[in-house]
Design an enzyme around this catalytic site. Structure first.
Site, mmCIF file in Angstrom:
data_model
loop_
_atom_site.group_PDB
_atom_site.id
_atom_site.type_symbol
_atom_site.label_atom_id
_atom_site.label_comp_id
_atom_site.label_asym_id
_atom_site.label_seq_id
_atom_site.Cartn_x
_atom_site.Cartn_y
_atom_site.Cartn_z
ATOM 1 N N GLU A 9 32.869 -6.850 -4.263
ATOM 2 C CA GLU A 9 33.535 -5.572 -4.022
ATOM 3 C C GLU A 9 34.319 -5.679 -2.727
ATOM 4 O OE1 GLU A 9 29.894 -3.321 -4.379
ATOM 5 O OE2 GLU A 9 29.642 -3.155 -2.221
ATOM 6 N N HIS A 59 28.008 1.671 -0.168
ATOM 7 C CA HIS A 59 27.456 0.455 0.414
ATOM 8 C C HIS A 59 28.019 0.327 1.818
ATOM 9 C CE1 HIS A 59 26.718 -1.649 -3.686
ATOM 10 N NE2 HIS A 59 25.754 -0.823 -3.364
ATOM 11 N N THR A 63 0.815 -1.213 0.000
ATOM 12 C CA THR A 63 0.000 0.000 0.000
ATOM 13 C C THR A 63 0.853 1.269 0.000
ATOM 14 O OG1 THR A 63 -0.152 -0.166 2.399
ATOM 15 C CG2 THR A 63 -1.972 -1.089 1.146
#
Lengths: 289, 380, 380, 289
Positions: A209, A247, A17
């Site tokens: 990475e 990140h 929603t």
């Protein structure tokens, strides 16, 4: 074949929603993903995109035999939503949100393991089996059905790779965003056995990475258990130490733990092919497929 | 977010962890106020977010008021590893019988909390582990909210901690573990954990690193953030929800991109081509023209940034929006070299706008081509 | 241990669970004291450990003092299913809009707690489930100490509970779940859980069954045990750590053995041979001569027990000890028939002693032979 | 073969410094079980029966490569001791104590399952592979090596069966006391696959009793997965309802759930041979082995 998501997926969207939830539910439906219901606590009984909304995952599961869930919920609700999905026995739970507290993921990682649930993410674009189904927010137009499996900590490097593959008409079996966080629900090692077992997958691309030990653990696994060719890219060789590169997980410790060099070294020793860039991945792929 | 030492002590005190008391000062006047509040001798410690304070002269002892003011001022005017010392923490000098090491941190490999303990302390833990590995216990903690008694007992038994200290040590560990969990720490370290002459355990120095993703739960910690010695452009970028990453002082290239992986890939290829980046800015998702303008303003205000490399690849990012953002930034980027790579929706419209901006813009197709352009000064 | 209704309410009140208040009385004098403390009409409920009180007339309403005393005395002098009513619980009569059912219990199959809820209440839960299965939610609880919100929400959603009641219902469930966990309940049941005319949820009647193995943690519950209507021989046996099990009123055989499995096997074979047991006594481990004597005294005091069957098989039980115990019990077992089977260490010495006790003793080798002896009156 | 305990077992005894712990440690040593250490919190550094005692299971495990633990601890300490053994990753944990709180077992049962640990008991005599090793307090003299596997909720009915088997010179492969409590750590269904896989086991004896659903669940498992003959005894056919028969688990609900009739019916339908008594078990065994 392919795995995690496909034509047998019966997906629910937690947080349907919300703005993002409804937008991406629509995208997933557009991609012909079998989205069966939505869940938002307190919004049970309503309808979004013609899909019934329930207060609980359990009701959605029982009424629609749901077997996968993708979570479009803010990070502070992620723990509760993922906990509910895991405890309800949904076998694939995909989490998207960035900025999930690390201590929350620490618990969820092990809870999912204990309960035999495949938890993907967070801070991930999700999972897609091109041409079949997707659970996530990736722009599906850049993916095409094929026989390369990709798993990636980075969304952009994965997108770029898929985009370059498309130009060369190379497609993917399944693409998994393991996510860029410190503690992922599923790691490369958790995903590798699926690629190895999947007959559609002929080559595995791993986009890692700096930071953490997932690539090293993957190297050890590849050495002993993976027979398919693995192409690995490790981003961040020249990133500064002790600084998170966006990140949360991409950080080299002051003592050098998590450096790209060590990861590449071990992957090379495990027989993986090391790519120096996304374009290089595709160059190597062209020689293989 | 890494707390300064005195902030770490404040957190410890909040949980009732036995920890040294003291006062902070940023000026000589404030040092004067401290005089009389603590028994001499006192210790003056520079509050900077880096290790090696001691070697750099950032820790001084004072026997009296005169020394406190003189040495205090000395520390307040020094810089340690390029970080200016804005504040000192003044504490009593404690009589120490033994220095130990204790921390709770994350083990990313096991995805569990880990307790690290050594009855030898004072040095960095990896130095201790190198010198006397048998005196360092690293014990993974089962997932959950409880610090099991047997975990602590094991750490004590295997490092040969005096059994008489074990009961108090257990209490100490339980409290620090509570700090670790409830304050969402990535690291809660006490080094040295001291046994005082009167036989009590006390935290003499502490390092606390709090998960940025959990700061929402800890508003009181958020207010500390402003106090920290931090790069101004990082703070400014944070205001717009951008991530600004300083990279190399000697670099001349600034990267603007939308994604951590893309930024790392760009840095890697640029470095491989023999060039250095000075900074990178991650736009995150939803790059509108307005936001691009702000981002370019921020990187352009870094005087080292001679060249700006805009590398955008977004599934749903509209390239015309990006281009319009660049267009609006011409005033503050006019003296910079601009290399632009656009990929995504409305790519052609975006390229058209850029081409209209004149010869200052270098358009490239793909990352490799961008790096080539950066290296060769190739023009469109 | 199954609590009486008023004891269950006392536990509920302890946790702040909305639950009816009232007073207990064991005599008419005590009923007189209650008069004036509660507004009429009141409800008088017999406190006995059995169901079906209502049908048996154990629940009465009183409109005034006169009725309270009259009907109260009436209930106090009745027996329900052979259990004399020693105590009544007098409460206000609540105006009820709706009766519901709620319980937490153990699901042995899943080895998890389970929440059972129905917005229809008043009847036994299996009656509700038979009449309107769609109105009964049975939801397993994940192992752990937390009642997850989504579990309760699911129970409410699938049974069609009025959404306006859900928030208060969740609080109610959380509190009852806390009772269930912290009081080590095997069952914590509220039936009816009522919605009062003024819109509140309240426990009108409660059943609480507490794990006997956890009574050590709940000393206040242990004191209630003495109050309970219970077989005197059971209590006496418990004092010696024996388990005395009444079996069949019409039975004539008492079994004394050392182990639950052995006792059940004995009862089964005896029943199969067409005979009935009146009781069994489990000696547990460590059967010394003294303890055997106490055990025999207890079963012998059951007048129904015409025959005592002693069936001992113990890896480390010494048969001579058992035999000496039997020897010491001759005075109170003299008018009973005795069938004895001994197996284990020092079997021969034991048999020797028994043989010396004379013809009253029937020695058998094995369970089958014992049952044959019981059936045929076979003598040694 | 045999399983759970054998010549490869490296057993620790938790609670070894107690009266029962030391007595049965001695018995297990006498039976040539490889008992490697003891654990009692607070008694680390001492010695019992020549065995080193540690404060923690973890130290015992690391110093002696222990892979099994038997707990001789009072019921109120059972939770902590079993929790420690499970979390330390001891693969077999045998609990003896009677009167363990049900809520404690509820948690331990699932914790052991989640962590992949075989938890046996409580209220059990333990596990024995005759002639090889034992972890428990059973009187080992009545057991002999052979090819009948026994699993039993009752100690006495199991002893009696073993005793009668000995008279007929029939021995056992492995004997498992699943215990008489309401919530066992391992159920019949958890043990059955081991018997089925064990080449030494030719016939399986299951000694059940009234209460719970373990025999019904076992019947369903036997029907689909067990190829070896199963002899089943269900004690308590004539026990009164709603009364615990000594074992906390041996109780028939007022509504008849847990009755012997239903269990026997389903076992019969699953192809098990129903014995009416311990002597009857041996009679049937004689026709099979």
């Amino acid at each position: 074949m392919s795995f995690f998501v496909d034509e047998n997926t019966r997906l629910i969207v937690q947080g349907i929603t919300g703005r993002e939830g409804s937008f991406h539910a629509e995208q997933m439906l557009e991609y012909k993903t079998n989205v069966v219901a939505g869940v938002t606590p307190g919004k049970g009984g309503t309808t979004v995109l013609g899909l019934p909304v329930y207060n609980t995952v359990r009701e959605a599961k029982e009424k629609h035999d749901a077997n996968a869930s993708v979570l479009f919920v803010p990070p502070r609700f992620l723990y509760d939503a993922a906990y509910e999905a895991i405890m309800t026995g949904i076998s694939l739970v995909v989490t998207i949100a960035e900025h999930t507290p690390v201590h929350d993921m620490l618990k969820l990682h092990h809870l999912a393991k204990d309960k035999g649930v495949q938890l993907i993410g967070p801070n991930s674009f999700g999972v897609i089996s091109p041409g079949k189904a997707k659970a996530g927010f990736m722009a599906h137009r850049i993916f095409a059905q094929g026989n390369v499996g990709i798993m990636s900590r980075s969304a952009t490097n994965c997108y770029e790779t898929a985009f370059l593959m498309m130009k060369e008409s190379i497609g993917q079996s399944t693409v998994v965003g393991v996510g860029g966080d410190m503690i992922p629900g599923s790691t490369f090692v958790d995903v590798l056995p699926h690629f190895e077992a999947d007959p559609q997958t002929k080559v595995i691309v791993m986009i890692g990475e700096i930071g953490g030990s997932e690539e090293e653990l993957a190297a050890a696994y590849i050495k002993d258990h993976v027979t398919k060719p693995v192409i690995a890219l490790i981003a961040g060789t020249n990133a500064p130490k002790d600084v998170s590169m966006g990140h949360a997980g991409a950080i080299v410790s002051p003592d050098g733990e998590g450096s790209a060099e060590k990861k590449m070294e071990q992957l090379l020793a495990a027989g993986a092919l090391i790519a120096e860039s996304t374009e290089d991945i595709v160059r190597i792929l062209k020689t293989l497929v | 977010m890494k707390l300064l030492e005195y902030q770490a002590h404040a957190v410890f005190h909040e949980y009732g962890l036995p920890s040294i008391n003291g006062f902070t000062a940023t000026t000589v006047d404030e040092l004067k106020e401290i005089d009389g509040k603590l028994p001499y001798p006192v210790v003056i410690k520079a509050q900077v977010q880096t290790g090696g304070r001691g070697k750099a002269g950032g820790i001084q002892f004072a026997e009296n008021r005169e020394e406190l003011l003189k040495k205090g001022e000395q520390v307040l005017t020094m810089s340690i590893k390029d970080l200016p010392v804005d504040k000192v923490f003044v504490t009593p000098k404690v009589s120490v019988k033994k220095e130990m090491y204790l921390s709770f941190t994350m083990d990313r490999r096991a995805k569990l909390g880990i307790l690290i303990f050594s009855p030898e302390g004072g040095m960095e833990i990896n130095e201790i582990a190198e010198a006397t590995p048998e005196k360092v216990a690293k014990v993974l903690l089962p997932a959950g909210d409880k610090l099991d008694d047997f975990i602590v007992q094991y750490a004590a038994d295997t490092t040969g901690l005096d059994p008489e200290l074990v009961p108090e040590f257990k209490n100490f560990c339980r409290t620090l573990h509570t700090v670790f969990l409830q304050h969402d720490c990535l690291l809660a370290e006490i080094n040295p954990l001291v046994l005082t002459e009167d036989g009590r355990l006390m935290a003499l120095d502490g390092k606390v690193d709090i998960d940025d993703n959990a700061l929402e739960k800890h508003p009181e910690i958020r207010t500390m953030q402003d106090e920290m010695t931090e790069n101004k452009l990082v703070l400014e970028a944070r205001g717009f929800d951008f991530l600004y990453i300083p990279i190399k002082d000697s670099g001349e290239i600034a990267i603007v991109s939308n994604g951590s992986g893309m930024i790392m890939s760009s840095i890697d290829l640029i470095a491989k081509a023999g060039m250095d980046c000075t900074c990178a800015l991650d736009l995150g998702g939803g790059a509108t023209a307005d936001r691009i303008q702000e981002a370019l303003r921020i990187v352009a205000s870094n005087p080292k940034a001679q060249t700006i490399f805009i590398n955008i690849f977004g599934g749903i990012t509209r390239c015309d929006e990006i281009a319009r953002g660049i267009q609006g930034s011409l005033s503050f980027i006019k003296d910079k070299r601009m290399v632009v790579r656009l990929e995504g929706t409305n790519k052609e419209q975006g390229l058209e706008i850029i081409r209209g901006l004149g010869s200052g813009m270098e358009l490239v197709d793909g990352l490799y081509e961008g790096v080539d352009a950066l290296a060769k000064g190739k023009k469109l």
